[in-house]
Write an enzyme that holds these catalytic residues in place. Sequence first.
Site, PDB file in Angstrom:
ATOM      1  N   CYS A 218       0.815  -1.224   0.000  1.00 37.39           N
ATOM      2  CA  CYS A 218       0.000   0.000   0.000  1.00 37.39           C
ATOM      3  C   CYS A 218       0.841   1.263   0.000  1.00 37.39           C
ATOM      4  O   CYS A 218       0.310   2.359  -0.140  1.00 37.39           O
ATOM      5  CB  CYS A 218      -0.926  -0.012   1.207  1.00 37.39           C
ATOM      6  SG  CYS A 218      -1.468  -1.659   1.667  1.00 37.39           S
TER       7      CYS A 218
ATOM      8  N   GLU B 170      -2.884   5.259  13.266  1.00 41.69           N
ATOM      9  CA  GLU B 170      -2.561   6.482  12.526  1.00 41.69           C
ATOM     10  C   GLU B 170      -2.966   7.722  13.340  1.00 41.69           C
ATOM     11  O   GLU B 170      -2.228   8.711  13.399  1.00 41.69           O
ATOM     12  CB  GLU B 170      -3.261   6.484  11.161  1.00 41.69           C
ATOM     13  CG  GLU B 170      -2.820   7.667  10.300  1.00 41.69           C
ATOM     14  CD  GLU B 170      -3.294   7.587   8.854  1.00 41.69           C
ATOM     15  OE1 GLU B 170      -4.149   6.732   8.546  1.00 41.69           O
ATOM     16  OE2 GLU B 170      -2.802   8.393   8.039  1.00 41.69           O
TER      17      GLU B 170
ATOM     18  N   PHE C 151       1.254  -2.805   4.078  1.00 42.72           N
ATOM     19  CA  PHE C 151       1.226  -4.160   4.599  1.00 42.72           C
ATOM     20  C   PHE C 151       2.661  -4.680   4.587  1.00 42.72           C
ATOM     21  O   PHE C 151       3.285  -4.735   3.528  1.00 42.72           O
ATOM     22  CB  PHE C 151       0.450  -4.970   3.557  1.00 42.72           C
ATOM     23  CG  PHE C 151      -0.588  -5.869   4.112  1.00 42.72           C
ATOM     24  CD1 PHE C 151      -1.510  -5.393   5.012  1.00 42.72           C
ATOM     25  CD2 PHE C 151      -0.657  -7.198   3.717  1.00 42.72           C
ATOM     26  CE1 PHE C 151      -2.492  -6.228   5.504  1.00 42.72           C
ATOM     27  CE2 PHE C 151      -1.641  -8.025   4.206  1.00 42.72           C
ATOM     28  CZ  PHE C 151      -2.557  -7.541   5.097  1.00 42.72           C
TER      29      PHE C 151
ATOM     30  N   HIS D   7      -9.448   1.277  -1.564  1.00 46.95           N
ATOM     31  CA  HIS D   7      -8.000   1.221  -1.403  1.00 46.95           C
ATOM     32  C   HIS D   7      -7.362   0.761  -2.712  1.00 46.95           C
ATOM     33  O   HIS D   7      -7.515  -0.383  -3.110  1.00 46.95           O
ATOM     34  CB  HIS D   7      -7.664   0.246  -0.277  1.00 46.95           C
ATOM     35  CG  HIS D   7      -6.244   0.316   0.203  1.00 46.95           C
ATOM     36  ND1 HIS D   7      -5.228   0.792  -0.570  1.00 46.95           N
ATOM     37  CD2 HIS D   7      -5.694  -0.032   1.388  1.00 46.95           C
ATOM     38  CE1 HIS D   7      -4.093   0.731   0.108  1.00 46.95           C
ATOM     39  NE2 HIS D   7      -4.349   0.238   1.314  1.00 46.95           N
TER      40      HIS D   7
ATOM     41  N   LYS E 249     -10.014   7.223   0.864  1.00 46.78           N
ATOM     42  CA  LYS E 249     -10.456   5.833   0.704  1.00 46.78           C
ATOM     43  C   LYS E 249     -11.911   5.649   1.092  1.00 46.78           C
ATOM     44  O   LYS E 249     -12.533   4.659   0.712  1.00 46.78           O
ATOM     45  CB  LYS E 249      -9.564   4.904   1.540  1.00 46.78           C
ATOM     46  CG  LYS E 249      -8.127   4.828   1.047  1.00 46.78           C
ATOM     47  CD  LYS E 249      -7.323   3.767   1.780  1.00 46.78           C
ATOM     48  CE  LYS E 249      -5.886   3.711   1.291  1.00 46.78           C
ATOM     49  NZ  LYS E 249      -5.039   4.812   1.791  1.00 46.78           N
TER      50      LYS E 249
ATOM     51  N   HIS F  99      -3.743   7.823   5.579  1.00 47.03           N
ATOM     52  CA  HIS F  99      -3.804   6.498   4.953  1.00 47.03           C
ATOM     53  C   HIS F  99      -5.227   5.966   5.152  1.00 47.03           C
ATOM     54  O   HIS F  99      -5.819   5.428   4.242  1.00 47.03           O
ATOM     55  CB  HIS F  99      -2.751   5.589   5.588  1.00 47.03           C
ATOM     56  CG  HIS F  99      -2.626   4.258   4.913  1.00 47.03           C
ATOM     57  ND1 HIS F  99      -2.441   4.133   3.561  1.00 47.03           N
ATOM     58  CD2 HIS F  99      -2.660   2.994   5.412  1.00 47.03           C
ATOM     59  CE1 HIS F  99      -2.368   2.840   3.247  1.00 47.03           C
ATOM     60  NE2 HIS F  99      -2.505   2.141   4.343  1.00 47.03           N
TER      61      HIS F  99
END
Lengths: 429, 438
Positions: free
Chosen positions: A180, A331, A416, A357, A352, A320
Site C-alpha cells: 500500500c 494512525e 502491509f 484502497h 479511501k 492512509h
Amino acid sequence: MKRRVVITGMGVITPLGKTVDELYESQLAGHSGIGPIRHFDASQFPTKFAAQVKDFKLADHVPNPERWRAAGANSRFAAAAACQTLGDAGLLGDTRANRDRFGIYVGAGEGIHDFHNFFSLVARNFDPDRRKVNTAGFAAGGLKDFHPAEEFEQELHTTTGHLGAYFDLRGPNYTCLTACAASSQAIGEAACQIRHGDADLMLAGGAHSMIHPLGVTGFNRLTALSTRNDAPEKASRPFDKDRDGFVLGEGAGMVILEELEHAKKRGANIYAELAGYGTTADAFAVTDSHEAGRGAIACIEMALRDSGLPASAIGYINAHGTSTQVNDRVETLAIKKVFGDGAYQIPISSSKSMLGHLIAAAGAVELIISIVAMRRGILPPTINYETPDPDCDLDYIPNVAREKKVCHVLSNSFGFGGQNISLIASEFN
Amino acid sequence: MAATSRRAVLTGIGVLSAIGQDNAAFWQALQAGRSGIRSIQAFDTSTLPVRIAGEVRPFDARYYVEKSQRKSLLIMARTIQLGVAASKLALDDSGVDKTKLDPKRFGVEFGAGLIATELDELADAALLSANCLPGQVDLERWGSASMEAIPPKWMLKYLPNMPACHVSIFHDAQGPNNSITENDVAGLLAMGEAFRILARDQADFFIAGGAESRINPLSMVRQCLFDALSRRNEHPEKACRPFDRNRDGFVLGEGGGVFVMEELEHACRRGARIYAEIIGFGSAFDATVNPRVANPKAPAGESGLARAIRAALGEAEIGPEEIDHVNAHGLSSVSSDAWEARGLQAVFGACRQPVPVFAAKSYFGNLGAGGSTTELAASIFALQNGFVPRTLNYDQPDPACPLAVVAREPKPIRTPYVLKVSFTQMGQCAAVVVRKWE
C-alpha cells in the site's frame, strides 16, 4: 545549491473519474465509487463489492495501444494515466525534453493471474494417493494452456518497461512493490533522484488492480476486507467506530516531478513543490501496524525534517485511513504524537472512504487529491463518518467538504509489511 | 552532480548459490572453475523442455533463523527464505553487534520478483471448484467452498515486499525499507538506492541485495513459455556460456547476494572490516535490447547500458581505462549478449588495452532479482584474493561479442576498480563502480 522538485503534471484513472477534475469534484461531493463486483462472479464471496473503474477502454486514452494487448489492468491503467500526465505537463511528444534525463518510477502491481487455467490444472493433476499435485502433469498442461504473452505481462518490470518504450523516456527506470505504500515511495524516491542529479524529469506514481478472484480471496482470508455486503457504499468508513475493514479499489495515479529550474526554463505550469519525504519501517509484524505507531511517527517526523517545515505549518492531512480497526487507531495515535495538541486543529480526511484502497496506486492518487485541495482551498471530506470512536478523536472532516486555505499538505501511506511513507507538498509561488 | 561527504562501504557479504552457501565455498568454486548447474532435483521436470538449473541444495532455512522466530518460516515462500538467509549471512559476516545499531538508521533495500505459488497447498481449493470443465473454475463454488480451503495467510507467503519485511522484523531495521521489483536488475537498483539514501543522511546502515528462486513448477512453466532458456539438458555444466559463439539461452539459478552497506565513519567507529567502497552508480533505460518492446518510431540514441556506465564512471571520477574488469550481465542469450557487448564497446572501445570481462552466471545461472548482487560478490572476492576467476564455457569467441572475456585462466587484478553492470530484457540498465578498500 539544493535542487528543488516541483510537480508539473498530474493524471488519474480511478473509480471516481478518469480525469483529475472529475475525481476531485466527486470527492468534494462525497460520492462513493463502491458497488457490487462486476469484473467476475463474486456472489458467493465473503466480500461481494469493490470500487471499480467503470467503462475503461485504453484506446480512449492512448493512441495505438496494441502493445498492451496482453497486459493486465495494472499496466493498462498505468499507460492511460501516464499519457494523461505527460499531456497535462506539456511533455507529450515534446522532442526538446532530453529523454536521457527523463526517468520513470512507478509502484506497479502484478498482471492478470490466469486463475481459471491454473486451478483447473491443479485439480486435474492432483494425485489422491500421494495427496500431492503431479508436477509433470501440471507442467505439461501449463505449457499447453497458459498464454505466453499474458504470462510475460505478469512480470513486475513490464509496466515501467512499456511506459519507457512507448513514451521514449530513457532515464532511470524503477518499479517497487511495497504494498500500500508503493506509489508514495516511488514518488519520494523519484524526487530524491532529481534532487541528487540522476534525472531532471521523472514520471512517478502507481497503478494496480487486485479486484480479481485471487486478490479478493487473499484479502478475505486475511479478514482484511469489509464484508458490509448489504450497503457497499457505506463499507469504507475510516475512523468511524463501526468500521470493519478496507474496500478494494483499482486504478492509477501519476505525476511529473521536475527540477525547479528546468520547469521554469520551459515555462511549465507548476502545481506544487514536493517538499518533504519520509520513509521508515515498523519492523514489527507482517500484517499489523506497531501498536504505538513507532514507524508512522518516525516517518512523519522524517518528512517534516526533510521539508524544513515546523509541524504547525501542515494545514491538511490526507490520511492512509484504510477503515481497518488497527490502522485508523494507530494512525490517529501517530498524528497526535507528532503534532501534539495541534493535532486537533488539523483537518484530516481519508480519500479511501469514497475511492476504496487502490493498494500500490493509492498514495499517488491521494497525493494528487491533496494538491488539488490545496490549490482550490476546499478540503474533501471523510464520508460514512457516523459514530465517533473514542480512539479516533481528531477532525476527520466528517461527511462534508470544507473551505480552508492551506499552504502545506501531508499525505500518509502505510504498507502491509510495515513500510511507511509520508509526503509533504507545498504551495508554490 | 550533488557532492556528498558521506561515503558508503561494504562491510558484510552473504551469498547463497548453486556453488556454495557461504563465502568460502563460493570463492572456492570460482577459484576452481566449478559449475553448479545440474539436472533439476526439486521436482519432476520430465515434461518440460528445460530440465537443468543451478539449485541451492540442500537448503534448510531453519539454520538461519532463531528458534523463537522459526514459525514465521511457514509463511515464507522459498524466495523469501533465501533472502532472509542471505541477509543473516551478510550480517554475521559484518561482525556487527546488532544491539549497538540505531534501529531508526538501519534500512533494508531488496530486489524482488514475482513469487510463484506452491501447488499442493491450493489443491483442496482447486478440487472443490475446478474439476468440472477444463480451464474453468466455478466461481460460485469457489466463493462458497474453495475459499475456506485456502490457508488463511496464503497471500503473505508470496508478496514481493516480504523478504525485506521479514528481514526488518528479524533484525529490528526501522529505517527506509524498499522492494524494487525490476527483474534481473532489481538487486543492483536496490543497492544503488541504498547508496543514495546513505549519502543523503537518512540511514547509516543497510542490508541491501536480492534473492529469488524460480525453480518450481509454475515459474519453470512460465519461463519455458518465454522461450529464452538453454535446452542443453544433456550437458548442464556446459549450458550457461556467456558471450560464447554456441550459447543458446540462459540457465535459471536460485539464491541471493546480500551486502551490509555502511556509512564510512560508522564502519570505522566500530572497527569494521571493509571490503570495498561504492563510488559510482548510474541507471538508464533502453528498449532496443528487445525488438518486441522497442518503439520503432523512437529516434536512435546512445545505448542505455553505456549511459548507465558513463554516469557511474562520472560519479566515481575515473576513466574507463582504470577499470580492472567488468563484471558483466552475461546472460548467455544470443541477442542479449551481443547487445551488451555493443554497450560495453561504446564505453571501452577506445581504451588502448581491452578491458577484461567476467561473467559469473556461467557458474550458477541467472538468479533473477538476486543475480546482480551475487555476481558482484564474486568480484569483491576477486579484489580480495588478487585475481579474476575465469568465465566458464567460453570456448569460441563470437564476432558479435568482441570482448576480452577472461576465459582460459584467472587473471591477476591490476587496479582497485570493478564495474558491475546488469539489465533486463525490457531495457532497465544499471551500473555500479566499487573500489577495493586499502
